[in-house]
Design an enzyme around this catalytic site. Structure first.
Site, mmCIF file in Angstrom:
data_model
loop_
_atom_site.group_PDB
_atom_site.id
_atom_site.type_symbol
_atom_site.label_atom_id
_atom_site.label_comp_id
_atom_site.label_asym_id
_atom_site.label_seq_id
_atom_site.Cartn_x
_atom_site.Cartn_y
_atom_site.Cartn_z
ATOM 1 N N HIS A 4 -128.663 25.564 -35.879
ATOM 2 C CA HIS A 4 -127.859 25.102 -34.517
ATOM 3 C C HIS A 4 -128.432 23.435 -34.208
ATOM 4 O O HIS A 4 -129.543 23.532 -33.723
ATOM 5 C CB HIS A 4 -127.741 25.675 -33.461
ATOM 6 C CG HIS A 4 -126.815 25.315 -32.405
ATOM 7 N ND1 HIS A 4 -125.535 25.402 -32.541
ATOM 8 C CD2 HIS A 4 -126.907 24.846 -31.115
ATOM 9 C CE1 HIS A 4 -124.833 24.995 -31.341
ATOM 10 N NE2 HIS A 4 -125.839 24.547 -30.534
ATOM 11 N N GLN A 26 -127.656 14.380 -29.919
ATOM 12 C CA GLN A 26 -128.177 14.732 -28.701
ATOM 13 C C GLN A 26 -129.837 14.026 -28.752
ATOM 14 O O GLN A 26 -130.386 13.844 -27.727
ATOM 15 C CB GLN A 26 -128.202 16.133 -28.222
ATOM 16 C CG GLN A 26 -126.733 16.261 -27.794
ATOM 17 C CD GLN A 26 -126.683 17.716 -27.086
ATOM 18 O OE1 GLN A 26 -127.434 18.405 -27.043
ATOM 19 N NE2 GLN A 26 -125.231 17.958 -26.988
ATOM 20 N N HIS A 59 -115.785 26.009 -30.058
ATOM 21 C CA HIS A 59 -117.080 25.329 -29.280
ATOM 22 C C HIS A 59 -117.565 26.773 -28.337
ATOM 23 O O HIS A 59 -118.979 26.994 -28.373
ATOM 24 C CB HIS A 59 -116.823 24.473 -28.220
ATOM 25 C CG HIS A 59 -118.011 23.883 -27.303
ATOM 26 N ND1 HIS A 59 -118.185 24.685 -26.179
ATOM 27 C CD2 HIS A 59 -118.934 23.014 -27.559
ATOM 28 C CE1 HIS A 59 -119.385 24.099 -25.649
ATOM 29 N NE2 HIS A 59 -119.590 23.040 -26.209
ATOM 30 N N ARG A 63 -114.895 29.138 -23.405
ATOM 31 C CA ARG A 63 -114.543 28.082 -22.531
ATOM 32 C C ARG A 63 -113.425 27.378 -23.221
ATOM 33 O O ARG A 63 -112.491 26.807 -22.531
ATOM 34 C CB ARG A 63 -115.521 27.190 -21.734
ATOM 35 C CG ARG A 63 -116.841 27.993 -21.054
ATOM 36 C CD ARG A 63 -117.650 27.028 -20.258
ATOM 37 N NE ARG A 63 -118.214 26.116 -21.078
ATOM 38 C CZ ARG A 63 -119.301 26.203 -21.799
ATOM 39 N NH1 ARG A 63 -120.150 27.220 -21.404
ATOM 40 N NH2 ARG A 63 -119.953 24.985 -22.149
ATOM 41 N N GLU A 74 -124.833 31.609 -22.931
ATOM 42 C CA GLU A 74 -125.809 30.683 -22.615
ATOM 43 C C GLU A 74 -126.411 30.687 -21.174
ATOM 44 O O GLU A 74 -127.688 30.603 -20.776
ATOM 45 C CB GLU A 74 -125.622 29.222 -23.025
ATOM 46 C CG GLU A 74 -126.795 28.256 -22.962
ATOM 47 C CD GLU A 74 -126.751 26.910 -23.612
ATOM 48 O OE1 GLU A 74 -125.657 26.616 -23.889
ATOM 49 O OE2 GLU A 74 -127.796 26.015 -23.514
ATOM 50 N N HIS A 127 -127.214 31.084 -28.777
ATOM 51 C CA HIS A 127 -127.781 31.470 -27.806
ATOM 52 C C HIS A 127 -127.790 33.040 -27.289
ATOM 53 O O HIS A 127 -128.816 33.770 -27.414
ATOM 54 C CB HIS A 127 -127.449 30.962 -26.445
ATOM 55 C CG HIS A 127 -127.488 29.364 -26.438
ATOM 56 N ND1 HIS A 127 -128.660 28.528 -26.933
ATOM 57 C CD2 HIS A 127 -126.402 28.336 -26.757
ATOM 58 C CE1 HIS A 127 -128.417 27.176 -26.982
ATOM 59 N NE2 HIS A 127 -126.829 27.126 -26.740
ATOM 60 N N ASP A 149 -130.668 22.621 -31.532
ATOM 61 C CA ASP A 149 -129.870 22.602 -30.509
ATOM 62 C C ASP A 149 -129.891 20.952 -29.993
ATOM 63 O O ASP A 149 -129.167 20.127 -30.646
ATOM 64 C CB ASP A 149 -129.920 23.437 -29.377
ATOM 65 C CG ASP A 149 -128.714 23.492 -28.545
ATOM 66 O OD1 ASP A 149 -127.730 22.993 -28.656
ATOM 67 O OD2 ASP A 149 -128.756 24.317 -27.402
HETATM 68 ZN ZN LIG Z 1 -125.569 23.823 -28.603
#
Ligand SMILES: [Zn+2]
Length: 447
Positions: free
Chosen positions: A56, A61, A202, A205, A229, A263, A314
């Protein structure tokens, strides 16, 4: 032309072996012999273990690592971190994305990850309009993987809503948004590139049940989803459906070994046992989960029920294969006040147990033949530095425990990915060019 790699000691699927020769062709292991002696001029390493899959990653990021470590005006949480992330990504263009991905991937290789599942949700231009090629940014990740040598499973992310119940997305989410038709075009474009492609709704949500049903058949590859998560996410899911996210997925989405639940932090005992029995992989990201203050996955109970897991980086705040495994074990030690909680039998090395499970779960989650020094598997080998002072007099499982619990990436000497030596003396061979390009991007972003 086949090449060979000779390992004085190697971790094979059935245990440690001496004098192992791997024959490599087209990036794959085509033959393996043990009890051999090295030939003159042959590539040779002291101790090799299979490269780990990073199940993941959101590569972009990486460039915001260190930007969200100041206390905010109100209670700081995952949700305030996410606001920083949305502001940051508004500035990234395709060249930036590719440079950051190359930097993150080189870092992963140096740290012991030889393949990555990129959970890719940054699809569109900064104003939210699609690029001329709808798969532009996804392809930039494939290019970065190719340039660095890391194996990749690309997981284009379906993202359509702000929260449960099909709420419209917020302006900060405009670069992620697709309807099922445009999403199908992205998946198709990547399949035409012959990349290994899965799909990633994703989260519950961001995708409605109808959308979930529309996108799951688009590939036969892995299905990854963020789930449970955050406590708030569990509460919102209960308000929407009367069920918790993992419970809902188990009851309505056909969770099976094709699935990886990222998660899965907040589980009831019943969810823990049911997830373990489903054959799906729990995609644990212990360093990011600690950084974001998510909570602690019930790993001890889950492993007792023979659940499959792998690890991921992540947010890429810190990239270290050994560090993820260590943090996973340490979170259990801190919460349960015990030691060596994730090995199973008396006398078993905890590092070995963690590595073995994460190799298997990681390969399953990437949907590729990875994670084993075995025929028909990708020739991914991580070689430990047996000249490191901490390794003196230690071998096999003790070397693994020293790597995982003490030295981390500093104990890695060479890494072979798809049979190619891409890391030498702990450093990726393309490092200087990758660093220069990345620092230029980073300076531009903070200017
Ligand atoms: Zn993620």
């Amino acid at each position: 032309m086949p090449t060979t790699l000779f390992l004085d000691r190697a971790l094979l699927p059935d245990g440690w072996a001496s004098g192992v020769r791997l024959t490599i062709e087209g990036g794959m292991i085509t033959a393996r012999q043990s009890g051999q002696t090295p030939r003159t001029g042959e590539a040779r390493e002291a101790l090799g273990v299979p490269g780990l899959s990073n199940l993941h990653s959101h590569a972009f990021q990486r460039a915001m690592a260190g930007l969200a470590e100041r206390r905010g005006p109100a209670a700081d949480s995952f949700w305030t971190w996410r606001e920083v992330m949305y502001r940051f990504l508004a500035r990234l263009g395709p060249d930036d994305v590719e440079a950051i991905a190359a930097y993150a991937f080189a870092d992963m290789l140096e740290a012991g990850f030889t393949a990555v599942a990129e959970f890719h949700y940054l699809h569109h231009s900064p104003d939210g309009s699609p690029y001329a090629d709808v798969a532009e940014l996804a392809r930039r990740h494939l290019k970065a993987a190719d340039d660095t040598g890391i194996g990749i499973t690309l997981l284009p992310v379906f993202y359509a809503h702000a929260t449960f119940g099909g709420e419209p997305p917020t302006p900060g989410q405009r670069r992620f948004i697709n309807d099922p038709n445009r999403f199908a075009r992205i998946v198709e474009a990547l399949q035409n590139d012959r990349a290994t492609v899965g799909v990633a709704p994703h989260s519950l949500r961001a995708a409605t049940p109808d959308e979930l049903q529309a996108i799951l058949p688009l590939t036969t590859g892995p299905v990854h989803i963020h789930a449970a998560e955050q406590v708030k996410e569990v509460e919102d899911c209960l308000a929407w459906s009367g069920q918790r996210p993992v419970e809902w997925l188990l009851d309505h989405a056909g969770v099976d070994p094709r699935w990886c639940l990222i998660h899965a932090t907040h589980l009831t005992r019943s969810e823990t046992l049911r997830l373990a029995r489903s054959g799906a992989v729990a995609g644990l990201c212990p360093i990011t989960e600690a950084n974001l203050g998510d909570g602690i996955f019930p790993a001890s109970d889950y492993l007792a029920a023979a659940g499959a897991f792998g690890v991921g980086t992540d947010s890429n705040i810190a990239i270290d294969a050994a560090g993820e495994l260590r943090q996973l074990e340490y979170a259990q030690r801190l919460s349960l006040r015990g030691r060596n909680l994730l090995s199973r039998t008396e006398g078993e090395s905890t590092g070995r147990a963690l590595l073995t499970d994460a190799l298997k779960g990681g390969a399953q989650a990437l949907g590729q033949r990875l994670g084993a020094l075995a025929i028909d598997h990708r020739a991914d080998v991580v070689c430990l530095d047996m000249n490191h002072p901490d390794m003196a007099g230690r071998g096999d499982d003790l070397a693994l425990d020293t790597w995982i619990f003490s030295q981390g990436r500093a104990a890695i000497s060479s890494v072979y990915a798809g049979g190619r030596r891409v890391v030498e003396n702990g450093r990726h061979l393309g490092r200087s060019a990758i660093n220069t390009r990345y620092s230029t991007v980073l300076r531009g972003l903070t200017a």
